[in-house]
Design a protein around this motif. Structure first.
Motif, PDB file in Angstrom:
ATOM      1  N   LYS A  52     -35.225 -13.969  10.543  1.00  0.00           N
ATOM      2  CA  LYS A  52     -35.248 -12.889   9.544  1.00  0.00           C
ATOM      3  C   LYS A  52     -34.149 -13.085   8.503  1.00  0.00           C
ATOM      4  O   LYS A  52     -33.806 -12.169   7.767  1.00  0.00           O
ATOM      5  CB  LYS A  52     -35.026 -11.521  10.234  1.00  0.00           C
ATOM      6  CG  LYS A  52     -36.088 -11.159  11.247  1.00  0.00           C
ATOM      7  CD  LYS A  52     -37.342 -10.679  10.566  1.00  0.00           C
ATOM      8  CE  LYS A  52     -38.304 -10.115  11.625  1.00  0.00           C
ATOM      9  NZ  LYS A  52     -39.621  -9.827  11.087  1.00  0.00           N
ATOM     10  N   ASP A  53     -33.568 -14.293   8.457  1.00  0.00           N
ATOM     11  CA  ASP A  53     -32.419 -14.508   7.591  1.00  0.00           C
ATOM     12  C   ASP A  53     -32.785 -14.641   6.114  1.00  0.00           C
ATOM     13  O   ASP A  53     -31.905 -14.805   5.264  1.00  0.00           O
ATOM     14  CB  ASP A  53     -31.604 -15.718   8.045  1.00  0.00           C
ATOM     15  CG  ASP A  53     -32.458 -16.965   8.167  1.00  0.00           C
ATOM     16  OD1 ASP A  53     -33.506 -16.889   8.867  1.00  0.00           O
ATOM     17  OD2 ASP A  53     -32.109 -17.983   7.567  1.00  0.00           O
ATOM     18  N   ALA A  54     -34.080 -14.585   5.811  1.00  0.00           N
ATOM     19  CA  ALA A  54     -34.463 -14.599   4.402  1.00  0.00           C
ATOM     20  C   ALA A  54     -35.087 -13.256   4.038  1.00  0.00           C
ATOM     21  O   ALA A  54     -35.643 -13.089   2.952  1.00  0.00           O
ATOM     22  CB  ALA A  54     -35.432 -15.734   4.119  1.00  0.00           C
ATOM     23  N   ASN A  55     -34.980 -12.303   4.950  1.00  0.00           N
ATOM     24  CA  ASN A  55     -35.647 -11.016   4.763  1.00  0.00           C
ATOM     25  C   ASN A  55     -34.683  -9.989   4.135  1.00  0.00           C
ATOM     26  O   ASN A  55     -33.692  -9.583   4.744  1.00  0.00           O
ATOM     27  CB  ASN A  55     -36.128 -10.520   6.126  1.00  0.00           C
ATOM     28  CG  ASN A  55     -37.011  -9.291   5.999  1.00  0.00           C
ATOM     29  OD1 ASN A  55     -36.826  -8.484   5.091  1.00  0.00           O
ATOM     30  ND2 ASN A  55     -37.970  -9.169   6.906  1.00  0.00           N
ATOM     31  N   ALA A  56     -34.990  -9.583   2.934  1.00  0.00           N
ATOM     32  CA  ALA A  56     -34.101  -8.680   2.200  1.00  0.00           C
ATOM     33  C   ALA A  56     -33.963  -7.312   2.879  1.00  0.00           C
ATOM     34  O   ALA A  56     -33.042  -6.548   2.576  1.00  0.00           O
ATOM     35  CB  ALA A  56     -34.588  -8.492   0.772  1.00  0.00           C
ATOM     36  N   ASP A  57     -34.878  -7.001   3.807  1.00  0.00           N
ATOM     37  CA  ASP A  57     -34.746  -5.737   4.548  1.00  0.00           C
ATOM     38  C   ASP A  57     -33.655  -5.831   5.612  1.00  0.00           C
ATOM     39  O   ASP A  57     -33.143  -4.809   6.074  1.00  0.00           O
ATOM     40  CB  ASP A  57     -36.062  -5.403   5.270  1.00  0.00           C
ATOM     41  CG  ASP A  57     -37.100  -4.865   4.305  1.00  0.00           C
ATOM     42  OD1 ASP A  57     -36.714  -4.460   3.184  1.00  0.00           O
ATOM     43  OD2 ASP A  57     -38.294  -4.878   4.666  1.00  0.00           O
TER      44      ASP A  57
END
Ligand code: HEC
Ligand code: HEC
Ligand code: HEC
Ligand code: HEC
Length: 411
Positions: free
Chosen positions: A304-309
């Motif tokens: 999830k390290d590219a997830n802006a949330d």
């Protein structure tokens, strides 16, 4: 002098607050010291208002130092800021004392909270009142400077002695101006002036004389004052040393960051914890044992390290000046670091202030009811404090973990 003459009044005509900005503590210390010396009356100049009206009034109340100024008006109450005059009984003599401050100088930060009335009008009124109340000797503590003080005692009758202040030259022998004995004590508190007044049977002045002496080592120390000075200087030096270190740290932070070394010029921004660690090894090492130092790995492991949330609470200063913008910044600005709690590194100088104390609100920015339902400040804090706080109580499992992993926790 007290031993020699018996009926001695000790006065200071004001202007003693220090010039240097970092020396505010010396201001209240000097008030304590003058109180300890048994000073009977103390005048006021704009210097005593340089830290604001409230500071002076708080110290006035705390020390009960007998401040006096007849023409300094508090705009809030419309009354004199401190006692307009004092009547002190010394031996058998009733002495009236009053201060005058200059209406020709800028009152700095106190400009909007005080007004200065015309010295001549106020002096005329005050002398009359003092005489009416039984003062047979009248002393003026003047902050009007040499020329204006001399003019005033020539114009206003009934002032027996004046202590001339504000950029005053040192005159070893004082002068008689009409019937007023004037004292010119120089600057920097290195001198003491002695004004001798000879009184008649009605306790009124018949003649007077003034002389000023340098306070050399032969004067000796008063033990109580020496103790006060020593204890003040020790703590004050520590404080100055700490401030100096902080200032140097701030400059180094700015330089390391390619700045100019001048904190005021740079827009505040995040710097990253690598810098902090250079000077705060122990805190860094402790931090490195906390889960805050793992927060990025958690996102990477969950893919999830590219997830802006997800990123905002797991990195430093997401999308803010100097903070984490894209994955390229991960090496330097990932994880919950020093600045997430302490604030932008460019504000390092203000960290020691009360306003910067870390409170529950700091944590609540990330530990919300949806990401950290069990969050309890008292229970969680010991886990992140840098100094050991005894045995740590285990924390309950986080019921939001699964939801976060599924991507639904942030909102
Ligand atoms: C060049 C050295 C240096 C760097 C780099 C540095 N500091 Fe400091 N820091 C100091 C010094 C010196 C003090 C003053 C306290 C003292 O007497 O040790 C201080 C004080 C502090 C304090 C405590 C203030 C207090 O008294 O409550 C905090 C918190 C702090 N620094 C955090 C940081 C953080 C976060 C960073 C990175 C953004 C950082 N520092 C970078 C030298 C440094
Ligand atoms: C920038 C967001 C952020 C701030 C501010 C923050 N935290 Fe955290 N905290 C996290 C994240 C994210 C984790 C989970 C790290 C991980 O394991 O991936 C965490 C984990 C923790 C843990 C470990 C919890 C466990 O189950 O073991 C403690 C304790 C904690 N935080 C305490 C605090 C306290 C106390 C404050 C305030 C002084 C605070 N945090 C401020 C984001 C933050
Ligand atoms: C509002 C801030 C915030 C956001 C946004 C956020 N987290 Fe967290 N996350 C936290 C905090 C705070 C904790 C630690 C809570 C605790 O232990 O009480 C945490 C803990 C976790 C944990 C548990 C770590 C462990 O060691 O057990 C995982 C996994 C996690 N977050 C993943 C995510 C994912 C995936 C997202 C995006 C869907 C996300 N987080 C978004 C604040 C946040
Ligand atoms: C989760 C929040 C949090 C993080 C992250 C954090 N600190 Fe602190 N720090 C605190 C708290 C809380 C205190 C206690 C003083 C206070 O309440 O301001 C403190 C105190 C300090 C002090 C003053 C000495 C002391 O122990 O009281 C220094 C220096 C400091 N931190 C440096 C750092 C550095 C350097 C980092 C990063 C490596 C860091 N902190 C990371 C919360 C944090």
């Amino acid at each position: 002098m007290k031993a020699q003459y018996g009926q001695v009044l000790l006065v200071d005509n004001g202007g003693f607050f220090p010039e240097q900005e970092d020396y505010q503590d010396a201001a209240w210390f000097l008030m304590d010291a003058m109180k300890l010396l048994g000073t009977d009356a103390v005048g006021i100049s704009e210097k005593e208002l340089k830290y604001g009206r409230a500071f002076l009034l708080a110290q006035y109340k705390r020390t009960q130092l007998p401040l006096t100024c007849a023409n300094l008006i508090d705009k809030q109450t419309k009354k004199p800021l401190v006692a307009p005059y004092l009547i002190v009984k010394k031996g058998t003599v009733m002495v009236g004392l009053f201060g005058l401050t200059s209406d020709k100088v800028d009152m700095g930060v106190s400009r909007d909270s005080v007004a200065v009335e015309d010295p001549v009008a106020v002096a005329t009124r005050t002398v009359a009142e003092l005489r009416k109340k039984g003062a047979t000797v009248v002393v003026l503590l003047s902050q009007l400077g040499k020329v204006e003080s001399e003019d005033l005692v020539t114009t206003v009758d009934g002032i027996d002695a004046v202590i001339v202040g504000r950029n005053t030259p040192l005159l070893q022998k004082g002068r008689l101006i009409k019937t007023t004995v004037a004292c010119y004590g120089g600057e920097q508190g290195q001198y003491i002036g002695r004004t001798l007044l000879t009184l008649d049977a009605g306790k009124k002045m018949v003649s007077g004389d003034n002389e000023t002496f340098i306070l050399g080592p032969e004067v000796g120390e008063k033990p109580e004052v020496l103790t006060l000075v020593k204890s003040f200087e020790d703590s004050f030096n520590d404080k100055l040393r700490k401030k100096e270190k902080e200032r140097a740290a701030q400059q180094e932070l700015n330089r390391a960051n390619g700045g100019t070394g001048n904190a005021e010029q740079a827009v505040d921004h995040y710097l990253g914890g690598d810098l902090c660690q250079r000077c705060h090894k122990a805190e860094y090492e402790q931090w490195n044992t906390t889960l805050h130092a793992q927060a990025w790995k958690t996102l990477v492991d969950a893919k999830k390290d590219a997830n802006a949330d997800c990123i905002p609470c797991h990195v430093v200063g997401y999308k803010k000046p100097g903070g984490f913008q894209t994955g390229d910044d991960a090496a330097r600005l990932s994880n919950v670091q020093c600045e997430n709690c302490h604030g932008m590194g460019t504000q390092h100088e203000s960290y020691p202030t009360q306003a910067r104390r870390i409170t529950e609100a700091t944590c609540r920015g990330c530990h919300t009811s949806s990401t950290s339902p069990n969050f309890d400040f008292a229970l969680y804090s010991p886990h992140i404090l840098h100094k050991p706080q005894g045995a740590l109580k285990p924390l309950p499992p986080n019921p939001a973990k699964q939801k976060m992993l599924q991507g639904g926790a942030a909102h």
